[in-house]
Design an enzyme around this catalytic site. Structure first.
Site, PDB file in Angstrom:
ATOM      1  N   PHE A  85      -2.294  15.912   4.722  1.00  0.00           N
ATOM      2  CA  PHE A  85      -2.568  15.370   3.419  1.00  0.00           C
ATOM      3  C   PHE A  85      -1.222  15.469   2.539  1.00  0.00           C
ATOM      4  O   PHE A  85      -0.629  16.563   2.354  1.00  0.00           O
ATOM      5  CB  PHE A  85      -3.749  16.034   2.552  1.00  0.00           C
ATOM      6  CG  PHE A  85      -4.090  15.366   1.399  1.00  0.00           C
ATOM      7  CD1 PHE A  85      -5.155  14.301   1.593  1.00  0.00           C
ATOM      8  CD2 PHE A  85      -3.713  15.663   0.153  1.00  0.00           C
ATOM      9  CE1 PHE A  85      -5.404  13.469   0.451  1.00  0.00           C
ATOM     10  CE2 PHE A  85      -4.101  14.954  -0.889  1.00  0.00           C
ATOM     11  CZ  PHE A  85      -4.873  14.033  -0.817  1.00  0.00           C
ATOM     12  N   ASP A 113      -4.373   5.333   6.569  1.00  0.00           N
ATOM     13  CA  ASP A 113      -4.869   6.448   7.045  1.00  0.00           C
ATOM     14  C   ASP A 113      -5.847   5.900   8.010  1.00  0.00           C
ATOM     15  O   ASP A 113      -5.424   5.640   9.213  1.00  0.00           O
ATOM     16  CB  ASP A 113      -5.485   7.338   5.888  1.00  0.00           C
ATOM     17  CG  ASP A 113      -5.955   8.553   6.391  1.00  0.00           C
ATOM     18  OD1 ASP A 113      -5.799   8.871   7.372  1.00  0.00           O
ATOM     19  OD2 ASP A 113      -6.869   9.228   5.431  1.00  0.00           O
ATOM     20  N   GLU A 139       0.781  -1.145   0.025  1.00  0.00           N
ATOM     21  CA  GLU A 139       0.014   0.079  -0.158  1.00  0.00           C
ATOM     22  C   GLU A 139       0.850   1.238   0.050  1.00  0.00           C
ATOM     23  O   GLU A 139       2.090   1.133   0.257  1.00  0.00           O
ATOM     24  CB  GLU A 139      -1.145   0.033   1.346  1.00  0.00           C
ATOM     25  CG  GLU A 139      -2.140  -0.227   1.056  1.00  0.00           C
ATOM     26  CD  GLU A 139      -3.101   0.745   0.133  1.00  0.00           C
ATOM     27  OE1 GLU A 139      -2.584   1.786  -0.643  1.00  0.00           O
ATOM     28  OE2 GLU A 139      -4.469   0.875   0.495  1.00  0.00           O
ATOM     29  N   ASP A 140       0.244   2.473  -0.473  1.00  0.00           N
ATOM     30  CA  ASP A 140       0.811   3.763  -0.249  1.00  0.00           C
ATOM     31  C   ASP A 140       0.806   4.374   1.002  1.00  0.00           C
ATOM     32  O   ASP A 140       2.036   4.595   1.520  1.00  0.00           O
ATOM     33  CB  ASP A 140       0.367   4.536  -1.383  1.00  0.00           C
ATOM     34  CG  ASP A 140      -1.118   4.816  -1.464  1.00  0.00           C
ATOM     35  OD1 ASP A 140      -1.853   3.873  -0.456  1.00  0.00           O
ATOM     36  OD2 ASP A 140      -1.604   5.847  -2.127  1.00  0.00           O
ATOM     37  N   ARG A 163       0.974  12.428  -8.794  1.00  0.00           N
ATOM     38  CA  ARG A 163       1.547  10.855  -8.624  1.00  0.00           C
ATOM     39  C   ARG A 163       2.883  10.939  -8.906  1.00  0.00           C
ATOM     40  O   ARG A 163       3.931  10.015  -8.478  1.00  0.00           O
ATOM     41  CB  ARG A 163       0.605   9.811  -9.251  1.00  0.00           C
ATOM     42  CG  ARG A 163      -0.793   9.827  -8.730  1.00  0.00           C
ATOM     43  CD  ARG A 163      -1.386   8.465  -9.271  1.00  0.00           C
ATOM     44  NE  ARG A 163      -2.878   8.617  -9.119  1.00  0.00           N
ATOM     45  CZ  ARG A 163      -3.439   8.258  -7.952  1.00  0.00           C
ATOM     46  NH1 ARG A 163      -2.971   7.670  -6.981  1.00  0.00           N
ATOM     47  NH2 ARG A 163      -4.813   8.321  -7.983  1.00  0.00           N
TER      48      ARG A 163
END
Ligand code: IMP
Ligand code: MG
Length: 178
Positions: A155, A106, A102-103, A168
């Site tokens: 964020f 959260d 996963e990136d 990205r």
């Protein structure tokens, strides 16, 4: 690209060099944990595509790569809280050592959903690897086996992570200032 996105003020949070160094350490851990075995990496699209390509090239044990796509965010900064699979795996993962790539974790909602879903496919083992984690944002607890960096509740964009689908391709992780 609209004006608002083009004029985004950003600041580097994690440099390209630091990401590279950390990925090498994470890959060494994986190589060590799966010595004499093979792994099946699941890259969670779209966000994890940059991290997964860099990580997998440092993995020296036999390695297969699969791709899944999920959506939970829509196009804004807030999660909708509902996870939908938009692309499923093409292969059978039964009896394989699966690692979800996963990136960022959260709220933990996406990974909780994915972990449960992938478990039903009966992998031999299942671990989670995420480049970033925002521990203060958790709504559901999740054990992450390999974590790149823990960050504050900000964020972030770049290195696969997007702001309304842009940024990205930024080679480092940045904070959005406005
Ligand atoms: P979770 O379900 O709330 O844990 O959210 C996971 C997904 O939300 C990640 O895989 C990202 O795609 C997205 N996400 C969460 N935080 C950020 C962020 O700071 N920037 C960009 N995307 C994010
Ligand atoms: Mg993601």
């Amino acid at each position: 690209m609209n004006k608002k996105i083009a004029e985004l003020k950003i600041e580097t949070l994690i440099s390209e060099t630091d990401i590279k160094k950390r990925i090498k350490i994470m890959a060494d851990q994986i190589n060590n944990d799966y010595k004499d075995q093979s792994v099946y990496l699941i890259c969670v699209l779209k966000g994890a595509f940059v991290f997964a390509t860099d990580l997998c090239r440092q993995i020296t044990v036999p390695c297969e790569c699969g791709f899944m796509a999920v959506s939970s965010y829509g196009n804004a900064k807030k999660s909708s809280g509902k996870v939908k699979i938009t692309k499923d795996l093409d292969e059978d993962i039964e009896n394989k050592n699966v690692i979800i790539i996963e990136d960022i974790v959260d709220t933990g909602i996406t990974l909780n959903f994915l972990k449960e879903y992938i478990s039903t496919r009966q992998p031999k083992s299942l671990k989670i690897c995420s480049l970033l984690s925002k521990p203060s944002c958790r709504k559901l607890s999740i054990n992450i086996d390999y974590i790149g960096f823990e960050i504050e509740d900000k964020f972030v964009i770049g290195y696969g992570l997007d702001y309304e689908q842009y940024y990205r391709n930024l080679p480092y992780v940045a904070i959005v200032k406005n």
